[in-house]
Design a protein around this motif. Structure first.
Motif, PDB file in Angstrom:
ATOM      1  N   LEU A 142      45.886 -28.809  -7.387  1.00  0.00           N
ATOM      2  CA  LEU A 142      46.137 -27.426  -6.999  1.00  0.00           C
ATOM      3  C   LEU A 142      47.406 -27.304  -6.154  1.00  0.00           C
ATOM      4  N   ARG A 143      47.633 -28.264  -5.280  1.00  0.00           N
ATOM      5  CA  ARG A 143      48.825 -28.239  -4.428  1.00  0.00           C
ATOM      6  C   ARG A 143      50.103 -28.394  -5.230  1.00  0.00           C
ATOM      7  N   ALA A 144      50.007 -29.023  -6.395  1.00  0.00           N
ATOM      8  CA  ALA A 144      51.200 -29.277  -7.211  1.00  0.00           C
ATOM      9  C   ALA A 144      51.690 -28.032  -7.945  1.00  0.00           C
ATOM     10  N   PHE A 159      26.924 -12.950  -5.607  1.00  0.00           N
ATOM     11  CA  PHE A 159      27.559 -11.773  -5.013  1.00  0.00           C
ATOM     12  C   PHE A 159      28.470 -11.059  -6.012  1.00  0.00           C
ATOM     13  N   GLY A 160      29.038 -11.829  -6.932  1.00  0.00           N
ATOM     14  CA  GLY A 160      29.955 -11.266  -7.904  1.00  0.00           C
ATOM     15  C   GLY A 160      29.871 -12.029  -9.208  1.00  0.00           C
ATOM     16  N   PHE A 161      30.981 -12.069  -9.948  1.00  0.00           N
ATOM     17  CA  PHE A 161      30.966 -12.709 -11.269  1.00  0.00           C
ATOM     18  C   PHE A 161      31.011 -14.228 -11.205  1.00  0.00           C
ATOM     19  N   GLY A 162      31.337 -14.798 -10.048  1.00  0.00           N
ATOM     20  CA  GLY A 162      31.433 -16.250  -9.939  1.00  0.00           C
ATOM     21  C   GLY A 162      30.911 -16.765  -8.620  1.00  0.00           C
ATOM     22  N   SER A 163      30.718 -18.075  -8.557  1.00  0.00           N
ATOM     23  CA  SER A 163      30.243 -18.739  -7.355  1.00  0.00           C
ATOM     24  C   SER A 163      31.332 -19.665  -6.833  1.00  0.00           C
ATOM     25  N   THR A 164      31.042 -20.337  -5.736  1.00  0.00           N
ATOM     26  CA  THR A 164      31.925 -21.390  -5.246  1.00  0.00           C
ATOM     27  C   THR A 164      31.568 -22.689  -5.962  1.00  0.00           C
ATOM     28  N   PRO A 165      32.401 -23.735  -5.851  1.00  0.00           N
ATOM     29  CA  PRO A 165      32.017 -25.013  -6.455  1.00  0.00           C
ATOM     30  C   PRO A 165      30.674 -25.513  -5.921  1.00  0.00           C
ATOM     31  N   ARG A 166      29.991 -26.296  -6.728  1.00  0.00           N
ATOM     32  CA  ARG A 166      28.667 -26.829  -6.371  1.00  0.00           C
ATOM     33  C   ARG A 166      28.735 -27.667  -5.099  1.00  0.00           C
ATOM     34  N   ARG A 167      29.762 -28.518  -4.999  1.00  0.00           N
ATOM     35  CA  ARG A 167      29.913 -29.340  -3.791  1.00  0.00           C
ATOM     36  C   ARG A 167      30.572 -28.518  -2.695  1.00  0.00           C
ATOM     37  N   PRO A 168      30.040 -28.546  -1.465  1.00  0.00           N
ATOM     38  CA  PRO A 168      30.639 -27.776  -0.374  1.00  0.00           C
ATOM     39  C   PRO A 168      32.124 -28.105  -0.215  1.00  0.00           C
ATOM     40  N   CYS A 169      32.943 -27.069  -0.110  1.00  0.00           N
ATOM     41  CA  CYS A 169      34.382 -27.291  -0.002  1.00  0.00           C
ATOM     42  C   CYS A 169      35.059 -26.092   0.638  1.00  0.00           C
ATOM     43  N   LEU A 170      36.290 -26.320   1.064  1.00  0.00           N
ATOM     44  CA  LEU A 170      37.154 -25.286   1.615  1.00  0.00           C
ATOM     45  C   LEU A 170      38.333 -25.124   0.673  1.00  0.00           C
ATOM     46  N   VAL A 171      38.554 -23.912   0.179  1.00  0.00           N
ATOM     47  CA  VAL A 171      39.599 -23.647  -0.807  1.00  0.00           C
ATOM     48  C   VAL A 171      40.645 -22.718  -0.204  1.00  0.00           C
ATOM     49  N   ARG A 172      41.891 -23.091  -0.349  1.00  0.00           N
ATOM     50  CA  ARG A 172      43.000 -22.185  -0.010  1.00  0.00           C
ATOM     51  C   ARG A 172      43.202 -21.276  -1.207  1.00  0.00           C
ATOM     52  N   VAL A 173      43.139 -19.965  -0.988  1.00  0.00           N
ATOM     53  CA  VAL A 173      43.095 -19.060  -2.135  1.00  0.00           C
ATOM     54  C   VAL A 173      43.843 -17.762  -1.856  1.00  0.00           C
ATOM     55  N   TYR A 225      41.202 -15.074  -8.704  1.00  0.00           N
ATOM     56  CA  TYR A 225      41.210 -16.044  -7.613  1.00  0.00           C
ATOM     57  C   TYR A 225      42.259 -17.115  -7.906  1.00  0.00           C
ATOM     58  N   GLY A 226      43.336 -17.131  -7.150  1.00  0.00           N
ATOM     59  CA  GLY A 226      44.385 -18.130  -7.318  1.00  0.00           C
ATOM     60  C   GLY A 226      44.230 -19.250  -6.304  1.00  0.00           C
ATOM     61  N   ALA A 227      43.533 -20.333  -6.697  1.00  0.00           N
ATOM     62  CA  ALA A 227      43.287 -21.462  -5.786  1.00  0.00           C
ATOM     63  C   ALA A 227      44.553 -22.298  -5.635  1.00  0.00           C
ATOM     64  N   ARG A 228      44.858 -22.696  -4.396  1.00  0.00           N
ATOM     65  CA  ARG A 228      46.101 -23.432  -4.123  1.00  0.00           C
ATOM     66  C   ARG A 228      45.888 -24.743  -3.389  1.00  0.00           C
ATOM     67  N   ASP A 229      44.664 -25.012  -2.962  1.00  0.00           N
ATOM     68  CA  ASP A 229      44.354 -26.280  -2.289  1.00  0.00           C
ATOM     69  C   ASP A 229      42.838 -26.373  -2.169  1.00  0.00           C
ATOM     70  N   LEU A 230      42.332 -27.601  -1.977  1.00  0.00           N
ATOM     71  CA  LEU A 230      40.888 -27.790  -1.836  1.00  0.00           C
ATOM     72  C   LEU A 230      40.617 -29.030  -1.003  1.00  0.00           C
ATOM     73  N   HIS A 231      39.742 -28.860  -0.018  1.00  0.00           N
ATOM     74  CA  HIS A 231      39.282 -29.977   0.814  1.00  0.00           C
ATOM     75  C   HIS A 231      37.759 -30.043   0.758  1.00  0.00           C
ATOM     76  N   PRO A 232      37.184 -31.225   0.624  1.00  0.00           N
ATOM     77  CA  PRO A 232      35.726 -31.332   0.694  1.00  0.00           C
ATOM     78  C   PRO A 232      35.236 -31.062   2.106  1.00  0.00           C
ATOM     79  N   ILE A 233      34.037 -30.511   2.218  1.00  0.00           N
ATOM     80  CA  ILE A 233      33.396 -30.334   3.517  1.00  0.00           C
ATOM     81  C   ILE A 233      32.492 -31.533   3.751  1.00  0.00           C
ATOM     82  N   ARG A 234      32.768 -32.261   4.814  1.00  0.00           N
ATOM     83  CA  ARG A 234      32.070 -33.521   5.093  1.00  0.00           C
ATOM     84  C   ARG A 234      30.813 -33.337   5.937  1.00  0.00           C
ATOM     85  N   SER A 235      30.824 -32.382   6.842  1.00  0.00           N
ATOM     86  CA  SER A 235      29.645 -32.135   7.676  1.00  0.00           C
ATOM     87  C   SER A 235      29.591 -30.653   8.003  1.00  0.00           C
TER      88      SER A 235
END
Length: 203
Positions: free
Chosen positions: A109-111, A182-196, A150-160
């Motif tokens: 995504l960063r690329a 809440f809407g037409f889509g969800s977040t990824p299954r694994r907890p994460c933080l997305v720059r969007v 939704y234009g995702a530009r980065d993603l970090h896993p949530i560790r705790s």
């Protein structure tokens, strides 16, 4: 404004977190928006009850018209980020989480140049591979005759993570299962933080 179409752009971060109790949380932290900087939280309980926490009536009305909730609460949502640590505080919620180093999805995504990553046509083009992540959609219809990208530009896993909602500890972090509604889509299954960058257009 594009022709006769109203367009709103929100730039910031979205965190999706499941918990052992079955409650799932989606934090929006917007550094730039038509309403100024703000934070909001969408909560879906184990029984499917959907709650919005928004900081002011104007923001609450816009979000509630775009997404679907069973309950809307207007209360201050304070978000603090320092390094990989995030804290969220409101009258009914206390949330904290830490992120880890970005993996391959984040590097990909960063690329992508920002000017390309936020264009609706590009977002639609990458929508099909994004569906490989259960529940994830990059574009679709919303409430009040609106369309979203939704234009995702980065993603970090949530560790705790840890959260207390209405005085009850929600337990350790878990997968966002089932997907939030809440809407037409969800977040990824694994907890994460997305720059969007989220674009909302009224058609």
């Amino acid at each position: 404004m594009s022709g006769r179409r109203a367009r709103w752009i929100f730039d910031g971060h979205v965190a999706g977190i499941g918990t052992a109790s079955g409650t799932r949380l989606v934090l929006g932290c917007w550094a730039h928006s038509p309403f100024g900087p703000f934070g909001d939280v969408m909560i879906e309980r184990r029984d499917g009850h959907r709650v919005l926490l928004a900081p002011d009536p104007r923001t609450a009305r816009f979000i509630a018209a775009t997404y679907v909730f069973d309950e809307v609460r207007v209360e201050p949502v304070r978000v603090t980020a320092k390094g990989g640590g995030w804290t969220v505080a409101s009258d009914s919620l206390a949330l904290r989480f830490t992120t880890g180093r970005r993996g391959p999805p984040g590097l990909v995504l960063r690329a992508v140049p920002r000017v390309l990553a936020v264009r609706p046509r590009w977002i639609e083009a990458v929508g099909l591979p994004a569906r490989l992540l259960r529940g994830v959609r990059t574009c679709g219809t919303a409430g009040a005759g609106r369309h979203e990208w939704y234009g995702a530009r980065d993603l970090h896993p949530i560790r705790s993570a840890g959260a207390v909602f209405e005085g009850a500890d929600l337990g350790p972090p878990a997968a966002v299962v089932p997907p939030v509604r809440f809407g037409f889509g969800s977040t990824p299954r694994r907890p994460c933080l997305v720059r969007v960058t989220t674009t909302v257009e009224e058609r």
